[in-house]
Scaffold this active site. Structure first.
Site, mmCIF file in Angstrom:
data_model
loop_
_atom_site.group_PDB
_atom_site.id
_atom_site.type_symbol
_atom_site.label_atom_id
_atom_site.label_comp_id
_atom_site.label_asym_id
_atom_site.label_seq_id
_atom_site.Cartn_x
_atom_site.Cartn_y
_atom_site.Cartn_z
ATOM 1 N N ASP A 152 4.628 -8.479 7.395
ATOM 2 C CA ASP A 152 4.742 -9.559 8.375
ATOM 3 C C ASP A 152 6.110 -9.461 9.037
ATOM 4 O O ASP A 152 7.134 -9.431 8.338
ATOM 5 C CB ASP A 152 4.584 -10.901 7.627
ATOM 6 C CG ASP A 152 4.459 -12.097 8.561
ATOM 7 O OD1 ASP A 152 5.138 -12.108 9.602
ATOM 8 O OD2 ASP A 152 3.689 -13.006 8.233
ATOM 9 N N TYR A 205 3.187 -21.640 22.770
ATOM 10 C CA TYR A 205 3.202 -20.176 22.931
ATOM 11 C C TYR A 205 4.049 -19.779 24.149
ATOM 12 O O TYR A 205 4.883 -18.877 24.078
ATOM 13 C CB TYR A 205 1.762 -19.709 23.099
ATOM 14 C CG TYR A 205 1.564 -18.273 23.487
ATOM 15 C CD1 TYR A 205 1.527 -17.263 22.529
ATOM 16 C CD2 TYR A 205 1.349 -17.922 24.823
ATOM 17 C CE1 TYR A 205 1.311 -15.941 22.896
ATOM 18 C CE2 TYR A 205 1.126 -16.599 25.193
ATOM 19 C CZ TYR A 205 1.104 -15.612 24.226
ATOM 20 O OH TYR A 205 0.885 -14.303 24.587
ATOM 21 N N GLY A 206 3.835 -20.499 25.283
ATOM 22 C CA GLY A 206 4.529 -20.144 26.527
ATOM 23 C C GLY A 206 6.034 -20.296 26.408
ATOM 24 O O GLY A 206 6.792 -19.437 26.882
ATOM 25 N N ASN A 243 5.393 -6.165 19.830
ATOM 26 C CA ASN A 243 4.079 -6.568 20.348
ATOM 27 C C ASN A 243 3.439 -7.645 19.487
ATOM 28 O O ASN A 243 2.711 -8.506 19.991
ATOM 29 C CB ASN A 243 3.194 -5.318 20.421
ATOM 30 C CG ASN A 243 1.731 -5.645 20.654
ATOM 31 O OD1 ASN A 243 1.320 -5.933 21.774
ATOM 32 N ND2 ASN A 243 0.932 -5.608 19.585
HETATM 33 N N1 NAP Z 1 -4.635 -10.778 25.052
HETATM 34 C C1 NAP Z 1 -4.074 -11.317 26.131
HETATM 35 O O1 NAP Z 1 -4.766 -11.780 27.062
HETATM 36 C C2 NAP Z 1 -2.574 -11.364 26.258
HETATM 37 C C3 NAP Z 1 -2.024 -11.848 27.446
HETATM 38 C C4 NAP Z 1 -0.647 -11.890 27.592
HETATM 39 C C5 NAP Z 1 0.166 -11.422 26.561
HETATM 40 N N2 NAP Z 1 -0.379 -10.963 25.411
HETATM 41 C C6 NAP Z 1 0.522 -10.452 24.364
HETATM 42 O O2 NAP Z 1 0.112 -9.126 24.041
HETATM 43 C C7 NAP Z 1 0.516 -8.821 22.692
HETATM 44 C C8 NAP Z 1 -0.678 -8.276 21.926
HETATM 45 O O3 NAP Z 1 -1.672 -9.292 21.840
HETATM 46 P P1 NAP Z 1 -3.200 -8.967 21.576
HETATM 47 O O4 NAP Z 1 -3.958 -9.825 22.493
HETATM 48 O O5 NAP Z 1 -3.411 -7.495 21.532
HETATM 49 O O6 NAP Z 1 -3.357 -9.599 20.095
HETATM 50 P P2 NAP Z 1 -4.362 -9.239 18.909
HETATM 51 O O7 NAP Z 1 -5.537 -8.432 19.356
HETATM 52 O O8 NAP Z 1 -4.593 -10.521 18.200
HETATM 53 O O9 NAP Z 1 -3.468 -8.266 17.973
HETATM 54 C C9 NAP Z 1 -2.282 -8.733 17.412
HETATM 55 C C10 NAP Z 1 -1.707 -7.655 16.502
HETATM 56 O O10 NAP Z 1 -0.480 -8.144 15.923
HETATM 57 C C11 NAP Z 1 -0.593 -8.181 14.493
HETATM 58 N N3 NAP Z 1 0.200 -9.313 14.029
HETATM 59 C C12 NAP Z 1 0.022 -10.625 14.323
HETATM 60 N N4 NAP Z 1 0.963 -11.357 13.689
HETATM 61 C C13 NAP Z 1 1.755 -10.483 13.006
HETATM 62 C C14 NAP Z 1 2.875 -10.632 12.172
HETATM 63 N N5 NAP Z 1 3.390 -11.839 11.899
HETATM 64 N N6 NAP Z 1 3.445 -9.527 11.644
HETATM 65 C C15 NAP Z 1 2.946 -8.299 11.910
HETATM 66 N N7 NAP Z 1 1.873 -8.103 12.706
HETATM 67 C C16 NAP Z 1 1.285 -9.186 13.230
HETATM 68 C C17 NAP Z 1 -2.102 -8.277 14.231
HETATM 69 O O11 NAP Z 1 -2.509 -7.813 12.948
HETATM 70 P P3 NAP Z 1 -2.511 -8.804 11.648
HETATM 71 O O12 NAP Z 1 -3.215 -10.065 12.064
HETATM 72 O O13 NAP Z 1 -3.214 -8.019 10.587
HETATM 73 O O14 NAP Z 1 -1.073 -9.041 11.323
HETATM 74 C C18 NAP Z 1 -2.615 -7.331 15.322
HETATM 75 O O15 NAP Z 1 -2.411 -5.993 14.939
HETATM 76 C C19 NAP Z 1 1.068 -10.133 22.117
HETATM 77 O O16 NAP Z 1 2.477 -10.116 22.212
HETATM 78 C C20 NAP Z 1 0.497 -11.198 23.048
HETATM 79 O O17 NAP Z 1 1.289 -12.363 23.063
HETATM 80 C C21 NAP Z 1 -1.736 -10.922 25.234
#
Ligand code: NAP
Length: 238
Positions: A60, A154-155, A87
């Site tokens: 984590d 979050y924002g 990320n």
């Molecule tokens: N999806 C969108 O529409 C969107 C839009 C704008 C920005 N973003 C940003 O893009 C990035 C990626 O998001 P995503 O949508 O790809 O999310 P996602 O599919 O939920 O993947 C998140 C990843 O981060 C890991 N993770 C979460 N909390 C963690 C922690 N405390 N320590 C280590 N690993 C952790 C998760 O695995 P585990 O749960 O196993 O830890 C997973 O590998 C983020 O920064 C998000 O804020 C996303």
């Protein structure tokens, strides 16, 4: 081979970035909390890229001992780090609450994951990053700059991350420091933000990766960049 550390690379955007960098021959260190999922993803990423070096380190990002393990591994790989991608992130409470009702312990956890942990990881690897004249990419969001109702927890965390990135860019002239806004992507986090809704019209994370690669290749000045502004038009790729 250049070396990158990518947090949250077991799925979603982090996984898509890992796939692309492994394909380019990068040596990767990746993390996520769910160990089995991370290890399976790392094996698939490595195999798809012809046995690239992808080292999974389950943990984590909010855990100091986990961050220390990551920094130790970077040191063991030669003490140079070309790229850190912060990320891993949390959306916080779902369904998204109004700020007036936001549980403060949950908000602290959002800030811990999305602001404190990325800076702590930067601090842990700033020397190998500087030795490489490397790049920091902090993954941001349009919610950092737009006032969407429900997105205040979050924002505001992403706004804090943006400002850390901006100041780091001034303080660390030997590095490139980017806040990168990927736009909407069809991922688990996005589904969590829109529970029960059909999100199948959102782009897959891998479609956003070329914009990030362009940032890494062109190395413009440190600052905040949107994937939408870095996208390569389809006609130009034909
Ligand atoms: N999806 C969108 O529409 C969107 C839009 C704008 C920005 N973003 C940003 O893009 C990035 C990626 O998001 P995503 O949508 O790809 O999310 P996602 O599919 O939920 O993947 C998140 C990843 O981060 C890991 N993770 C979460 N909390 C963690 C922690 N405390 N320590 C280590 N690993 C952790 C998760 O695995 P585990 O749960 O196993 O830890 C997973 O590998 C983020 O920064 C998000 O804020 C996303």
């Amino acid at each position: 081979m250049p070396i990158a550390l990518i947090t949250g690379a077991s799925k979603g955007f982090g996984r898509a970035i890992a796939d692309a960098l492994a394909e380019r021959g990068w040596t990767l260190i990746v993390d996520a909390r769910a160990a089995a999922e991370l290890t399976a993803a790392a094996e698939l990423t490595a195999a798809a890229a012809g046995h690239a070096s992808v080292t999974p380190v389950p943990g984590d990002v909010t855990d100091p001992s986990h961050r220390q393990r990551l920094a130790t591994l970077v040191a063991q790989l030669g003490g140079r780090l070309d790229l850190l991608i912060n990320n891993a992130s949390t959306l916080g409470v779902s369904p998204l609450p109004q700020l007036a009702d936001y549980p403060l312990d949950e908000l602290r956890q959002v800030y811990e994951t999305n602001v404190i942990a990325p800076l702590a990881l930067i601090q842990a690897v700033i020397e190998p990053l500087t030795a490489a004249g490397g790049t920091i990419v902090n993954i941001s969001s349009d919610a950092a700059v737009e006032a969407y109702p429900g997105w205040g927890g979050y924002g505001s965390s992403k706004a804090g991350l943006d400002q850390l990135t901006a100041v780091l860019g001034e303080e660390e002239p030997r590095l490139r420091c980017y806040a990168f806004d990927p736009g909407d992507m069809r991922t688990q986090m996005h589904q969590q933000a829109f529970p029960g809704e059909d999100i199948s019209d959102r782009p897959e994370p891998h479609t956003v990766v070329p914009a990030l690669l362009r940032l890494l290749d062109e190395r413009p000045p440190s600052g905040r960049y949107r994937a939408a502004d870095l996208s390569i038009p389809q006609e130009a790729t034909r």
